[in-house]
Design a protein around this motif. Sequence first.
Motif, PDB file in Angstrom:
ATOM      1  N   PRO A 105      40.697  37.605  38.735  1.00  0.00           N
ATOM      2  CA  PRO A 105      42.132  37.578  38.412  1.00  0.00           C
ATOM      3  C   PRO A 105      42.514  38.716  37.487  1.00  0.00           C
ATOM      4  CG  PRO A 105      40.962  35.838  37.239  1.00  0.00           C
ATOM      5  CD  PRO A 105      39.983  36.437  38.200  1.00  0.00           C
ATOM      6  N   ARG A 106      43.692  39.269  37.708  1.00  0.00           N
ATOM      7  CA  ARG A 106      44.138  40.404  36.905  1.00  0.00           C
ATOM      8  C   ARG A 106      44.360  40.023  35.448  1.00  0.00           C
ATOM      9  NH1 ARG A 106      49.100  43.301  39.611  1.00  0.00           N
ATOM     10  NH2 ARG A 106      49.891  41.167  39.647  1.00  0.00           N
ATOM     11  N   ASN A 107      44.803  38.778  35.207  1.00  0.00           N
ATOM     12  CA  ASN A 107      45.076  38.389  33.830  1.00  0.00           C
ATOM     13  C   ASN A 107      43.812  38.106  33.031  1.00  0.00           C
ATOM     14  OD1 ASN A 107      44.376  36.085  35.178  1.00  0.00           O
ATOM     15  ND2 ASN A 107      46.012  34.811  34.324  1.00  0.00           N
ATOM     16  N   ARG A 108      42.653  38.183  33.658  1.00  0.00           N
ATOM     17  CA  ARG A 108      41.400  38.040  32.922  1.00  0.00           C
ATOM     18  C   ARG A 108      40.713  39.388  32.721  1.00  0.00           C
ATOM     19  NH1 ARG A 108      39.110  33.029  32.768  1.00  0.00           N
ATOM     20  NH2 ARG A 108      37.742  34.072  31.295  1.00  0.00           N
ATOM     21  N   ARG A 109      41.406  40.444  33.070  1.00  0.00           N
ATOM     22  CA  ARG A 109      40.824  41.774  32.922  1.00  0.00           C
ATOM     23  C   ARG A 109      40.558  42.064  31.446  1.00  0.00           C
ATOM     24  NH1 ARG A 109      42.072  47.078  35.803  1.00  0.00           N
ATOM     25  NH2 ARG A 109      41.349  48.691  34.394  1.00  0.00           N
TER      26      ARG A 109
END
Length: 712
Positions: A334-338
Amino acid sequence: MKPARFCPPQAPSRRMAGFWRVRRMAGFWRVRRMAVFWAARRMAALWFALAVFGPHAMAADAADVPADCPLRGAGNGEVKITAERAIARRDGAASLQGNVQIERGGDKVRADRVVHNPDTQRVRAQGNVMYSNCGAPDPVWFMSANELTLDIAEGSGLAKDVWLHVAGVPVFYLPRYRVSRERKSGLLTPKIGRSSDSGEEFALPLYLNLAPNHDAVLTPHYYSERGVQLNAKYRYLYPNDRGVLKAAWLDDDEYDGERHFISFNHRAGFGDYFSLDANWQQVSDKEYLQDLPGGFDIFSESYLRSALDSAWSWRGWQFRFLTEKLQRADDSAPRNRRPYEKRPAFSVARHFSPPGSRLNFHLHSGVTQFAHKYELIGGESFARGNRFHNRAAVNWAYHRAGFHFTPALALNHTQYKIHRGATLKRTLPAYSLRTGLVFGKNLSAGRYRHTIEPELFYLNIPRRSQDDIPLFDTDEAEFRFSRLFDENRFNGLDRIGDADRLTLALTSRLLHRKSGREALRLSLGRAFYFRDRRVHLAAGGRSDDSHSGMAGEFALNLNDKLRLASSLVWDTGGDARSRHTTSLSLRARRGRGPVANLFHRYRESDFEQAGASFGLPLGERWDLFASASRDLRGDAGLHTFGGVEYRSCCWSLRLAAQRRLKDVDNPGGAISGGDLDYDTFVGFQFSIRGLGDIGDSIADLLEQRVPGYGAR
């Protein structure tokens, strides 16, 4: 006349240990015979790219070489030379004629005639030349040539009209074939395989020897479903640094577009004072590593890391500079866990102890700038800013046989400068005390010593509100036995947990008395909390449990062949969930015995996985190997791998197949309820001793999937 035979002693006299002795004794008939055998011995040594052997005295009534008298060279094994006739001239030239055979171990060379020219320093084999390092009486494979010339000065050779014979059938022809002690440019053995995603695969590497410290490999890799991928690998080596550059390009028919991968790594070091590690990785798209893993290779990275990391030591001070950038390389991540990127980070540290004192001081100071590719995703904002952290710590270490006592005091000061935001500060002291006893007793058997080691660890950190501090590089640390003695229950510096707790732990060991090696260890521990914990990753979090879960470790290592390790947490409190990891490995004591591995991993509310692998000999020449792992909660296989291997003294054949979980189409990333995408690969590896491998490289995957298989 039948020749008399005299075999030299195993350890020749020092008087005859060098050719210069022969020159001084020139004129004697026996010494002339020595020159003949010295030349033969030199030819044999060059033939196998070995060091020149010293001569041994041998005598005969005729010029025939004794058929059953081996020539031995110190440290290089045994060389046996037979021929119908040996001729030596006074100028040093020598020749062997008639069914010449030179053997060392499994290496064999045959020719009609072998001539040594001292002026040109060349050895020439002519007529029905054959070479093989297959030790069988009838070699399964051999190379034939009309002529082979070895240049002693250059350490190289040239064979003409070369055929490779397998099972008596000529299968490959080369008009010229060069051999050398130095690396030479040329084609390497091909790789062949098949993948369900990419179809049939064929790769033919070309090796380029650019310089003594530079080389490269160019590999066109054909995929029947995708097209031709061009791969390049360049390496360099200097006294203080080395590096590797890799690149790949493919106009992918399946993907309908161009794709590429680039990787560069450079490492440098100057003694114990300076080190540098530069790493750069980039892919054209997020599915590249899943679609093109390179045959059996497995990539599990969610993000590709590019970084410049350097360290410098000077008069007890340690300086470090780091900058890194991340690229999302897994479409399921997920992008928000980058993670945040560090651009850059600088730190300085110093450890020192006053002479004659038990005090130990530690100073650390660092500044880090954090950046994120996204500022807002789904309503979640990502702050940017700088973090300044300073830490000063001191402890007093008192150690005696059977007792240790270490009080410690630390002060942490952290300041944040948020981009377009406020300046935040946090100052926290930490007090701790660790002490323990060691009770030991020799067991009646006399081989082992048993110890019982109780320990206490008290930690006190006052409570400070930290909810307004961004989470740049911090998450909750996984609770396990070793974490019972850590000062901070978080990984990272953005949260320093409040604490008023006492850890009680007990460890029992079984030690080998002679070596001191640990044969058995059992550890149990639990932390007791005297107040609620208010510092958490999320704002408003609170833990009110009076104690932690019970954490334990178990390790069994009675010998080098049987190992059992387990780490577990149970009867949990609010800050630790039940989990355990257990692994068992069994190795045969010698030779090609069986190898077995088992593992089980469990984490409450997350996953439960199990797997097994084994390597089993079937008779003298056959081996069977297999490996499998499965997600028990999601009821899905993670990977299945198996194959068979046949070995002889001259060649081996491996056949292997693998089915692995490639991707999970599930917004939460969980296997259960997701659309699973598997990739299947089938390959073989045919190895000819002394020549190389044909097919796909299975050896690395075997060691990964069946640990201990390659080390048998």
